[in-house]
Design an enzyme around this catalytic site. Structure first.
Site, mmCIF file in Angstrom:
data_model
loop_
_atom_site.group_PDB
_atom_site.id
_atom_site.type_symbol
_atom_site.label_atom_id
_atom_site.label_comp_id
_atom_site.label_asym_id
_atom_site.label_seq_id
_atom_site.Cartn_x
_atom_site.Cartn_y
_atom_site.Cartn_z
ATOM 1 N N GLU A 231 37.390 39.043 40.061
ATOM 2 C CA GLU A 231 38.479 38.339 40.428
ATOM 3 C C GLU A 231 37.979 39.097 41.753
ATOM 4 O OE1 GLU A 231 39.588 35.091 40.824
ATOM 5 O OE2 GLU A 231 39.098 34.894 38.093
ATOM 6 N N CYS A 265 45.601 39.166 47.532
ATOM 7 C CA CYS A 265 44.310 38.620 48.201
ATOM 8 C C CYS A 265 44.340 36.903 48.175
ATOM 9 C CB CYS A 265 43.725 38.268 46.428
ATOM 10 S SG CYS A 265 44.581 37.601 44.701
ATOM 11 N N GLU A 364 37.105 39.861 55.000
ATOM 12 C CA GLU A 364 38.841 40.729 54.264
ATOM 13 C C GLU A 364 39.027 41.657 55.517
ATOM 14 O OE1 GLU A 364 39.125 41.782 50.699
ATOM 15 O OE2 GLU A 364 41.101 40.140 49.883
#
Ligand code: NAD
Length: 464
Positions: A231, A265, A364
């Site tokens: 993940e 996240c 990100e």
């Protein structure tokens, strides 16, 4: 390859002189020894049956509840999580333990029509040693949302937490030790080399962290021939439709973007406004400006420091890069406020007008930084939301059901939230992203048990 530091040190992001814990980095030989002990302990654990596993996980939940105040203080101090969220994480961690305590009793297989009489049975079994590699931002919940299903399915656990969250993992090891066979759950500390050693020694691997590291871990696990899930990061969009209530959406999206200094996240990184949107952009700017960072131990606020010096430097550099590319600061900025300490603080920052192809819009940053993006139609909003390489979560806000459902259907993310923040995950539902945000099976809920087990098919034919 340059060798790693011999020690890993976890310090408080609010007060970097406050050393929380230091550990010698575990060598490959240390990890191999821990894996051998874990493998022995796993045989005992699996042979003891489901009731024993349920009692142990339930006991750990109760033990965590008894020391909840200490756990909350540790989370605040070690990772700078604001008090309310730290308390929420501790409560969620014990809820996850209780959920998987019960899941130990779930059906573990299926029967099929036998071709030769007797029985044809497929039954789930543990892999053996589960190697878990975790980030720092949910120092209790992420280790447990991996470890609890792994243990419930009958595995041993070797966990390599982030160097920035070692004390959290140590606390979990201390709690679990009372209820598990010795060596069944072991935290090994260090950096990339220790993590690679964990991958090499494990029978199944689960990773959460950045996309770059996750990709390397997936390749590594595949080379060792073991199942792996990862993940990873996100560049999550919130789409605001023209009929959305500006004040309500601004409060929700500002919280999703900047809460915990944007270090989730699932944090909103891009706010895609359809149509004029002046009201919502003004309300967002006001809401973000009001989210000045504060000492995370103080109650009643949502933003503390970022995790470390490198993170603060990265966020500030990203803000400067956005401004240099033509971005306009709507709230915050590189030198926006007096900070509460010499810790790693950045004022939450909202930028408008950063070009859509700029790295700030596509990659990100993992901090309190979000961009406004403006489009004319719902179709353009969906196309823009889907244009990045990530696919973790998106949200869409408005009243018109047709538009909301059309967006929910067309967004390429593993989670879609309608009139809800991108942040926030239900631990009993499958969780995971698409594209570069995830690899392999989903985690959490029953998906967790599936991942940490393998199916053995047994044909039992009558004798004679
Ligand atoms: P990171 O990728 O830097 O580190 C994650 C873990 O991997 C750490 O324990 C680290 O020591 C270890 N590691 C580093 N190199 C390794 C290697 N070569 N082999 C094995 N292990 C290695 O991530 P981070 O800074 O701790 O966490 C922030 C990132 O995590 C962000 O990108 C965020 O989006 C992501 N994240 C994702 C989720 C999710 O569920 N999708 C949840 C939380 C955080």
């Amino acid at each position: 390859m340059a060798s790693e530091p011999t020690h890993a040190t976890s310090t408080s992001p609010h007060d970097p002189t406050d050393v929380i814990v230091e550990h010698a980095s575990a060598s490959a030989a240390d990890v191999a020894a821990a894996a051998a002990t874990a493998r022995e302990a796993q045989r005992v654990w699996w042979s003891q049956g489901a009731a024993k596993r349920a009692v142990a996980l339930d006991g750990a939940a109760a033990a965590l509840e008894r020391i909840a105040d200490r756990a909350v203080e540790l989370v605040i101090r070690e990772v700078g999580k604001p008090r309310l969220e730290a308390a929420g994480e501790v409560a969620r961690t014990s809820a996850i333990l209780r959920y998987y305590a019960q899941a130990s009793f779930s059906a573990d297989g299926a029967t099929y029509p036998p071709s030769l009489g007797g029985m044809l049975v497929a039954r789930r079994r543990p892999h053996g040693v589960a190697g878990l590699i975790t980030p720092w931002n949910f120092p209790l919940a992420i280790p447990i949302w991996k470890a609890a299903p792994a243990l419930a399915a009958g595995n041993a656990v070797l966990i390599k937490p982030s160097p920035d969250a070692m004390a959290g993992a140590d606390l979990l090891a201390e709690l679990l030790a009372e209820f598990l066979p010795a060596g069944l759950f072991t935290a090994v500390h260090g950096g990339a080399e220790t993590g690679a050693a964990v991958v090499a020694e494990s029978d199944v691997v689960s990773f959460t962290g950045s996309s770059a590291v996750g990709r390397a871990v997936v390749v590594d696990a595949a080379a060792h021939g073991v199942p792996v899930q990862a993940e990873m990061g996100g560049q999550n969009a919130a789409i605001v439709l023209p009929d959305a209530d500006a004040a309500r959406v601004a409060a929700m999206v500002a919280g999703a973007a900047m809460g915990y200094a944007g270090q989730k996240c699932t944090a909103t990184r891009r706010i895609i406004v359809v149509g004029d949107g002046t009201d919502v952009v003004d309300a967002l700017a006001e809401a973000v400006q009001a989210m000045a960072p504060r000492d995370p131990s103080e109650p009643g606020h949502a933003v503390g420091p970022v995790i470390n010096a490198a993170s603060r430097d990265r966020v500030l550099a990203a803000i400067w890069a956005g401004v240099a590319a033509g971005g306009r600061v709507l709230a915050g900025g590189p030198d926006a406020a007096v900070m509460p300490s010499d810790g790693w603080y950045v004022h939450p920052t909202l930028l408008d007008g950063v070009p859509t192809g700029h790295p700030l819009s596509c990659e990100e940053t993992f901090g309190p930084l979000a961009v406004i993006q403006r489009v004319a139609t719902v179709a353009e909003a969906v196309e823009l939301a889907n244009s990045v390489r990530y696919g973790l979560v998106s949200s869409v806000h408005g009243r018109d059901l047709d538009s909301l459902l059309a967006c929910a259907d067309a967004l390429h993310t593993g989670l879609v939230k309608v009139n809800a923040p991108t942040t926030g995950v239900d631990f009993y539902a499958p969780f995971g992203g698409d594209k570069d945000s995830s690899y392999g099976q989903r985690e959490q809920g029953t998906a967790g048990i599936d991942f940490y087990s393998t199916t053995r098919t047994i044909a039992i034919v009558p004798h004679g």
